[in-house]
Design a protein around this motif. Structure first.
Motif, PDB file in Angstrom:
ATOM      1  N   ALA A   1      -6.627  -4.562 -17.402  1.00  0.00           N
ATOM      2  CA  ALA A   1      -7.953  -4.708 -18.007  1.00  0.00           C
ATOM      3  C   ALA A   1      -9.019  -3.918 -17.273  1.00  0.00           C
ATOM      4  N   ASP A   2      -8.842  -3.721 -15.957  1.00  0.00           N
ATOM      5  CA  ASP A   2      -9.868  -3.034 -15.162  1.00  0.00           C
ATOM      6  C   ASP A   2      -9.200  -2.227 -14.049  1.00  0.00           C
ATOM      7  N   PRO A   3      -8.467  -1.176 -14.395  1.00  0.00           N
ATOM      8  CA  PRO A   3      -7.746  -0.425 -13.359  1.00  0.00           C
ATOM      9  C   PRO A   3      -8.662   0.187 -12.308  1.00  0.00           C
ATOM     10  N   ALA A   4      -9.813   0.693 -12.702  1.00  0.00           N
ATOM     11  CA  ALA A   4     -10.708   1.315 -11.723  1.00  0.00           C
ATOM     12  C   ALA A   4     -11.267   0.288 -10.745  1.00  0.00           C
ATOM     13  N   GLY A   5     -11.657  -0.883 -11.246  1.00  0.00           N
ATOM     14  CA  GLY A   5     -12.214  -1.913 -10.375  1.00  0.00           C
ATOM     15  C   GLY A   5     -11.173  -2.544  -9.479  1.00  0.00           C
ATOM     16  N   GLN A   6      -9.959  -2.751  -9.995  1.00  0.00           N
ATOM     17  CA  GLN A   6      -8.909  -3.409  -9.222  1.00  0.00           C
ATOM     18  C   GLN A   6      -8.219  -2.452  -8.255  1.00  0.00           C
TER      19      GLN A   6
ATOM     20  N   GLU B   1     -11.098 -11.262  16.008  1.00  0.00           N
ATOM     21  CA  GLU B   1     -11.124 -10.813  14.620  1.00  0.00           C
ATOM     22  C   GLU B   1     -10.581  -9.393  14.499  1.00  0.00           C
ATOM     23  N   VAL B   2      -9.975  -9.120  13.361  1.00  0.00           N
ATOM     24  CA  VAL B   2      -9.505  -7.783  13.011  1.00  0.00           C
ATOM     25  C   VAL B   2     -10.160  -7.389  11.697  1.00  0.00           C
ATOM     26  N   ALA B   3     -10.798  -6.215  11.679  1.00  0.00           N
ATOM     27  CA  ALA B   3     -11.442  -5.716  10.462  1.00  0.00           C
ATOM     28  C   ALA B   3     -10.449  -4.892   9.661  1.00  0.00           C
ATOM     29  N   LEU B   4     -10.388  -5.147   8.365  1.00  0.00           N
ATOM     30  CA  LEU B   4      -9.494  -4.435   7.464  1.00  0.00           C
ATOM     31  C   LEU B   4     -10.297  -3.825   6.333  1.00  0.00           C
ATOM     32  N   ASP B   5     -10.290  -2.520   6.265  1.00  0.00           N
ATOM     33  CA  ASP B   5     -11.025  -1.816   5.216  1.00  0.00           C
ATOM     34  C   ASP B   5     -10.069  -0.869   4.516  1.00  0.00           C
ATOM     35  N   CYS B   6     -10.325  -0.591   3.259  1.00  0.00           N
ATOM     36  CA  CYS B   6      -9.448   0.277   2.490  1.00  0.00           C
ATOM     37  C   CYS B   6     -10.179   0.737   1.243  1.00  0.00           C
ATOM     38  N   ALA B   7      -9.901   1.963   0.814  1.00  0.00           N
ATOM     39  CA  ALA B   7     -10.513   2.473  -0.411  1.00  0.00           C
ATOM     40  C   ALA B   7      -9.745   2.045  -1.648  1.00  0.00           C
ATOM     41  N   GLY B   8      -8.610   1.361  -1.451  1.00  0.00           N
ATOM     42  CA  GLY B   8      -7.781   0.935  -2.576  1.00  0.00           C
ATOM     43  C   GLY B   8      -7.481  -0.545  -2.497  1.00  0.00           C
ATOM     44  N   PRO B   9      -6.560  -1.026  -3.310  1.00  0.00           N
ATOM     45  CA  PRO B   9      -6.214  -2.449  -3.330  1.00  0.00           C
ATOM     46  C   PRO B   9      -5.373  -2.839  -2.128  1.00  0.00           C
ATOM     47  N   GLN B  10      -5.395  -4.140  -1.802  1.00  0.00           N
ATOM     48  CA  GLN B  10      -4.619  -4.653  -0.684  1.00  0.00           C
ATOM     49  C   GLN B  10      -4.008  -6.001  -1.048  1.00  0.00           C
TER      50      GLN B  10
ATOM     51  N   LEU C   1      -6.806  -8.397  -2.678  1.00  0.00           N
ATOM     52  CA  LEU C   1      -8.114  -7.800  -2.434  1.00  0.00           C
ATOM     53  C   LEU C   1      -8.243  -6.562  -3.308  1.00  0.00           C
ATOM     54  N   PRO C   2      -8.967  -6.638  -4.416  1.00  0.00           N
ATOM     55  CA  PRO C   2      -9.144  -5.443  -5.252  1.00  0.00           C
ATOM     56  C   PRO C   2      -9.974  -4.394  -4.548  1.00  0.00           C
ATOM     57  N   ALA C   3      -9.863  -3.155  -5.012  1.00  0.00           N
ATOM     58  CA  ALA C   3     -10.583  -2.048  -4.376  1.00  0.00           C
ATOM     59  C   ALA C   3     -12.092  -2.263  -4.404  1.00  0.00           C
ATOM     60  N   ALA C   4     -12.590  -2.968  -5.426  1.00  0.00           N
ATOM     61  CA  ALA C   4     -14.031  -3.179  -5.551  1.00  0.00           C
ATOM     62  C   ALA C   4     -14.577  -4.162  -4.528  1.00  0.00           C
ATOM     63  N   ASP C   5     -13.701  -4.928  -3.875  1.00  0.00           N
ATOM     64  CA  ASP C   5     -14.159  -5.891  -2.871  1.00  0.00           C
ATOM     65  C   ASP C   5     -14.587  -5.178  -1.589  1.00  0.00           C
ATOM     66  N   PRO C   6     -15.495  -5.797  -0.840  1.00  0.00           N
ATOM     67  CA  PRO C   6     -15.886  -5.203   0.455  1.00  0.00           C
ATOM     68  C   PRO C   6     -14.800  -5.410   1.503  1.00  0.00           C
ATOM     69  N   ALA C   7     -14.998  -4.797   2.665  1.00  0.00           N
ATOM     70  CA  ALA C   7     -14.064  -4.973   3.772  1.00  0.00           C
ATOM     71  C   ALA C   7     -14.017  -6.443   4.193  1.00  0.00           C
ATOM     72  N   VAL C   8     -12.902  -6.834   4.823  1.00  0.00           N
ATOM     73  CA  VAL C   8     -12.741  -8.210   5.281  1.00  0.00           C
ATOM     74  C   VAL C   8     -12.435  -8.230   6.769  1.00  0.00           C
ATOM     75  N   ARG C   9     -12.672  -9.396   7.381  1.00  0.00           N
ATOM     76  CA  ARG C   9     -12.285  -9.659   8.765  1.00  0.00           C
ATOM     77  C   ARG C   9     -11.305 -10.833   8.752  1.00  0.00           C
ATOM     78  N   VAL C  10     -10.314 -10.755   9.646  1.00  0.00           N
ATOM     79  CA  VAL C  10      -9.275 -11.784   9.686  1.00  0.00           C
ATOM     80  C   VAL C  10      -9.134 -12.288  11.114  1.00  0.00           C
TER      81      VAL C  10
END
Length: 407
Positions: free
Chosen positions: A64-69, A342-351, A380-389
């Protein structure tokens, strides 16, 4: 950022304890549970769990939303498909011996079978989709496998150690040409033997393996594996083919990458597996399923030598398993007991994040939080911001992270 409910695949070779124990369910399970799938595979997609508890297929969300996900680049590269599938693999018994095609082979084979009108779910279909299927498997427990062709000189030594009159006349094919061409000749000869010839040769080989193990010979581990396979598949040419492959024992955290053409067989253990989102398998044997020998020979890579084992290239708490697969990348994040960093995880795509030990807290830049229990995963869809774990309770913790290889 949403939790996932994932499908369990109940193949006969699976364990009745590994996946239920990981998920906190009663052990043993009533039936074998072989694989836990995390992703958007059409055969068994994960479901995202919304804040209100409502569920929706991850496959439907992506479609339904390939670009956003997926992100614009990933969606464009992979035609709006999530390119990877993440799994827990729990093998109590050996799987089939198999290899996977390259992207070019898969596209050509798929087009050929489409023109021939072979139904995509037919038992004799080799290429249900037009994509490659590289994979990487990372051990969670001690994990046993056969993978890649052993160096010819070592295989010659093994064949000499278990030599029988019937085996010797085939071993000379490799002795005369100890290189990939010689391996191809011997492999092809063995997997095309008439059943009557197999029925004569296999008992000889198995009897010799028994004697080698009793005598604590140099190749006892390899011979035990041949005996195990021979007991389960007493008339199968795949037992002979297994004599040619590297015998591997992976410790927890160690991984092997299986590119196109690599002939392999998982024997026993629990692992995290990441692979391209494809169903293309060319089987060699040790299975009642379809075996297409001519097509297998077009796909198998006869390059030989030791199979590389990697522990991940570490950067602080994060270890990355590097491959040349554009479809995926796997990372492992670990915290020792008492380490709450904490570990920061960022990505330009889905996770997809999967917790395999301890309990974790995943926090997004906007303050949204999700508790990730052992055995649970989050999308975590690509449209979401970075996360910390970070770990929740100070116990030793472990996280696996799946992303596209282009991330």
């Amino acid at each position: 950022m949403e939790l996932l409910r994932n499908a369990v695949r109940p193949y006969a070779w699976g364990s009745r304890t590994a996946i239920p124990e990981l998920l906190g369910r009663p052990v043993p399970a009533p039936h074998p549970e072989a694989e836990l799938w995390m992703g958007a595979h059409p055969g068994d997609p994960s479901h995202v769990i919304g804040p209100d508890g409502a569920e929706r297929s991850l496959l439907e969300l992506v479609e339904a939303d390939p670009a956003g996900q997926l992100g614009e680049r990933c969606a464009r590269r992979w035609g709006g498909r999530l390119p990877f599938l993440l799994k827990i693999l729990a093998a109590e018994e050996p799987l089939s011996m198999q290899a996977h095609p390259s992207a070019e082979q898969a596209a050509e084979g798929h087009a050929r079978e489409e023109r021939a009108g072979i139904p995509r779910d037919a038992a004799n279909r080799n290429y249900p989709d037009p994509t490659a299927k590289p994979e990487l498997v990372c051990a969670l427990t001690e994990f046993h496998a056969l993978a890649g062709f052993r160096a010819p000189e070592r295989t010659i030594a093994l064949l000499q150690a278990i030599e029988t009159p019937g085996l010797a006349k085939y071993a000379v094919l490799l002795e005369a040409q100890p290189d990939p061409a010689g391996l191809r000749a011997l492999f092809t000869t063995w997997i095309t033997l008439p059943q009557a010839s197999l029925d004569e040769l296999l008992p000889e080989v198995l009897d010799s393996c028994v004697q080698h193990v009793k005598g604590h010979g140099e190749f006892s581990e390899e011979c035990r594996t041949i005996l195990e396979l021979g007991e389960a598949h007493p008339r199968d040419a795949g037992v002979l083919a297994a004599l040619l492959l590297n015998r591997l024992t992976l410790r927890a955290g160690e991984a092997i990458y299986l590119p196109a053409g690599n002939l392999h067989l998982y024997l026993h253990g629990t692992a995290v597996e990441i692979l391209a989102n494809s169903d293309n398998i060319l089987r060699c044997g040790l299975t009642p399923k379809h075996v297409d020998v001519p097509e297998l020979l077009r796909v198998v890579d006869f390059a030989c030598g030791e199979m590389p084992v990697q522990s991940g290239r570490a950067n602080g708490r994060i270890a990355v398993y590097h491959t040349d697969a554009p479809e995926f990348e796997l990372s492992r994040v670990e915290w020792a007991a008492g380490d709450g960093g904490e570990v920061a995880l960022d990505c330009a795509g889905p996770q997809i994040l999967l917790c395999t030990a301890g309990d974790l807290l995943v926090t997004a830049a906007d303050g949204e939080q999700v508790e990730l229990r052992r055995g649970h995963s989050v999308w975590l869809p690509a449209a979401d911001p970075a996360v910390r774990v970070r770990p929740l309770h100070g116990a030793a913790s472990q996280l696996f992270r799946a992303t596209p290889g282009t991330c």
